[in-house]
Write an enzyme that holds these catalytic residues in place. Structure first.
Site, short mmCIF file in Angstrom:
data_model
loop_
_atom_site.label_atom_id
_atom_site.label_comp_id
_atom_site.label_asym_id
_atom_site.label_seq_id
_atom_site.Cartn_x
_atom_site.Cartn_y
_atom_site.Cartn_z
N HIS A 197 12.58 63.72 -17.67
CA HIS A 197 11.79 64.29 -16.59
C HIS A 197 12.63 64.17 -15.32
O HIS A 197 13.03 63.07 -14.95
CB HIS A 197 10.47 63.54 -16.43
CG HIS A 197 9.63 64.09 -15.33
ND1 HIS A 197 8.59 64.97 -15.56
CD2 HIS A 197 9.69 63.94 -13.99
CE1 HIS A 197 8.05 65.30 -14.41
NE2 HIS A 197 8.70 64.69 -13.44
N CYS A 198 12.93 65.26 -14.69
CA CYS A 198 13.81 65.23 -13.53
C CYS A 198 13.00 65.40 -12.25
O CYS A 198 12.49 66.49 -12.00
CB CYS A 198 14.85 66.33 -13.64
SG CYS A 198 16.10 66.23 -12.35
N PRO A 199 12.88 64.39 -11.43
CA PRO A 199 12.14 64.55 -10.18
C PRO A 199 12.86 65.45 -9.19
O PRO A 199 12.21 66.11 -8.37
CB PRO A 199 12.01 63.13 -9.64
CG PRO A 199 12.96 62.31 -10.40
CD PRO A 199 13.35 63.03 -11.62
N GLY A 202 11.75 68.61 -10.16
CA GLY A 202 10.30 68.67 -10.09
C GLY A 202 9.66 69.15 -11.38
O GLY A 202 8.62 69.79 -11.37
N CYS A 389 19.76 61.79 -12.33
CA CYS A 389 18.71 61.91 -13.33
C CYS A 389 18.95 61.03 -14.52
O CYS A 389 18.04 60.50 -15.11
CB CYS A 389 18.61 63.34 -13.81
SG CYS A 389 17.96 64.42 -12.56
#
Lengths: 482, 143
Positions: A197-199, A202, A389
């Protein structure tokens, strides 16, 4: 952002109103006085923790703050480059520099938007009939569950290309996850070929947007190095004429650009290199971090998904067929369609991420489901700001469920912050649903087995049987003594 | 007198049960369904016929996901046009999915509906299962 939509969206946009899932709801469900129930689109009743925009065309994770930061950084740095450095470079060196920079910039933005806005490969949750069917199959396989506290292991083994792969059962989605799929606890979805999950983007990175993500970081590396190199060139050329300090005074933006690029280069180029390695060996970040296919695990351990040579792996990852979205966001909800199991809230409003009723069905099991609630996510975002990431790690690594002394056959949290999440989880649980469970049983296990990093789901279906509840309570009490 | 159902009749008939044909992951992550004949259908349909349907579906899905010159070309072209080409053109996968939808409807009309069964397109179940709905057979002296 509206202007860039056409780059990143799969369908032509005719009207683009920002209908966020929370605010757009014309008629409340269940009101007997409405003449005709407004037909909803499927994104409005979607059960994951996602946000939808443009009437379902755009899909992102719930926390998008860091994504806006990414956009701002790229736009501001590139903007300053084009405004302050390019005129000098174009006139003194060659106009090809802004041209190439422009092409790179557009490509970077296009890939970023595409990676952020598309469906990563979310698996829709099982319908109630499917879930019941699977439960029945599991019961038949494992025999009747007596008064024991150990739930039957919910795994299936399958032989893929000579390697034994364990398929795990997802308690939230009520499916046996396909190989390489994983459940993202931030988005509360199972995602096919889950990478991470890459903030910054998003969104989750999975099967359908991995190539966009990779092209984004690759092109961003080039853009960063490009800007860095030419800003330095600009400053040097100016210093030759007017002196170093005066050069800096004439173009102050260059300092900012150099600083941003310098710090970005290390992480982004490193990340690109890492993902290049992952693609060439056809692994996901998830698998690499867990060491699923490393030779350290055993002599005969190899990656069954690899095509053998890195060229084929590359081509398959970047140029292979792009599967369409399985969740059909813009389709209409059929009135007689069975709603998938564990639907949290009838209205299309913000999915209630605090209360999830787990249908315990026939088994008095402890459904160990790690649920990172609202309180947990800010922490997640914070830990990620410091690094790229890859260091964030998978949101929910699935470790082997057989831990001695514990019978929770679900997912286990290996993140450092699990204890903190646990406390937040409890806090929310008590606050939100006082009528669902008596609070004491929920409090016991979390406090006592922090060392085991396990989160039993303390959320029970209010409609569950008394005996079911009794068994669960017994189970929790037993856990607390472990 | 055996009562055969048409597709429209089935909509009104009562659902007796549903059978789910799960995915077969032995070939990896490609979309493939198990050809094992479910016990509940034994009285309703010929094993051969059922296996043929599933096998055809598997072949169609394999074609959709096949790696080859065509898919690479499509991928490269898409990348070069910044994926805007898909605003005008359908991907190969989507074309195959349409073909599959047509095939399933055809199978339902010709073979399954007369036997009181209904196949649901797997795409509506997220490509997890092939759902076969078994309708109550109200005919007297049915086959």
């Amino acid at each position: 952002m509206t202007g860039n939509m056409h780059l990143g969206v799969e369908e032509p946009i005719r009207e683009c109103q920002y209908n966020q899932i929370c605010t757009h709801n014309s008629s409340p469900m269940g009101t007997p006085h409405t003449k005709k129930k407004k037909i909803k689109r499927k994104w409005q009743v979607f059960q994951g923790r996602n946000k939808f925009y443009c009437n379902g065309r755009i899909m992102m994770a719930k926390q998008t703050g860091v994504f806006y930061l990414t956009m701002v950084l790229i736009l501001v740095t590139s903007g300053l480059f084009f405004a302050f450095d390019c005129p000098f470079l174009a006139s003194n060196l060659t106009p090809a520099i802004p041209a190439i920079g422009g092409v790179l910039f557009i490509f970077v933005m296009g890939m970023l938007l595409r990676a952020s806005f598309s469906d990563p490969g979310v698996l829709p949750r099982a319908t109630p009939e499917e879930a019941a069917d699977i439960e029945r199959q599991i019961d038949t396989t494992n025999g009747p569950s007596g008064p024991g506290y150990r739930p039957p292991p919910r795994t299936r083994e399958v032989l893929i290309n000579g390697q034994t792969v364990k398929l795990k059962y997802c308690f939230t989605c009520k499916i046996f996850r396909p190989p390489r799929a994983s459940h993202c606890s931030l988005c509360d979805n199972c995602v096919e070929r889950f990478d991470h999950h890459c903030p910054w983007v998003g969104n989750c990175v999975g099967r359908r947007n991995y190539r966009f993500f990779y092209l984004f970081i690759l092109s961003l590396s080039f853009l960063t190095i490009f800007i860095f190199a030419f800003v330095i060139t600009h400053v040097i050329l100016r210093s030759n004429r007017t002196g170093f300090l005066s050069a800096l005074k004439d173009s102050p933006a260059s300092v900012l650009e150099v600083v941003v690029c310098f710090f970005s280069v290390w992480s982004i180029v490193g990340l690109s290199g890492f993902h290049t390695y992952l693609i060439s060996s056809n692994q996901t970040t998830n698998e690499d971090i867990k060491g699923s296919w490393s030779s350290k695990r055993g002599k005969g351990n190899y990656n069954p998904y690899s095509y053998g040579n890195f060229i084929t792996n590359f081509c398959a990852a970047l140029c292979g067929p792009l599967p369409p979205s399985l969740i059909d966001r813009r389709g209409f909800v059929q009135p007689d369609t069975p709603q998938p199991a564990a639907q949290t809230n009838g209205t299309g409003a913000c999915p209630s991420n605090q209360v999830q009723s787990h249908m315990a069905a026939t088994n008095p099991l402890l459904h160990s489901q790690t649920v990172i609630l609202g309180g947990g996510t800010p922490l997640q975002a914070k830990t990620s700001l410091g690094g790229p990431c890859s260091t964030l790690g998978p949101s929910q690594p699935s470790l082997p469920s057989s831990i001695p002394g514990l019978s929770c056959g679900g997912e286990l949290m290996a993140l450092r912050d699990s204890e903190i999440h646990c406390h937040h989880h409890l806090h929310h649980q008590h606050f939100i649903s006082p009528e669902e469970t008596p609070s004491p049983p929920a409090a016991l296990p979390c406090a006592t087995h922090l060392g085991h990093h396990v989160h039993p789901a303390q959320l029970f279906d209010p409609a569950s049987q008394d005996s079911l509840h009794e068994d669960s309570v017994r189970g929790l009490v037993k856990l607390s003594s472990v | 007198m055996a009562e055969t159902h048409s597709l429209q009749d089935l909509r009104q008939a009562a659902v007796a049960s549903k059978v789910f044909v799960q995915r077969d992951y032995t070939s990896g992550t490609i979309c493939k369904f198990q050809t094992k004949f479910p016990a509940e259908l034994e009285s309703r349909i010929d094993k051969q016929q059922f296996e043929e349907t599933i096998q055809t579906l598997n072949n169609l899905y394999a074609d959709a996901e096949k790696l080859g010159g065509r898919s690479y070309l499509e991928g490269c072209l898409a990348c070069l046009t910044a994926y805007t080409i898909f605003l005008c053109m359908e991907t190969h996968y989507e074309k195959v999915l349409k073909k599959i939808a047509k095939y399933i409807q055809e199978q339902n009309e010709k073979i399954y509906a007369p036997l009181g069964l209904l196949l649901t397109d797997p795409i509506e179940r997220g490509l997890r299962v092939v759902e076969i709905t078994i309708f109550e057979d109200r005919s007297i002296g049915s086959r």
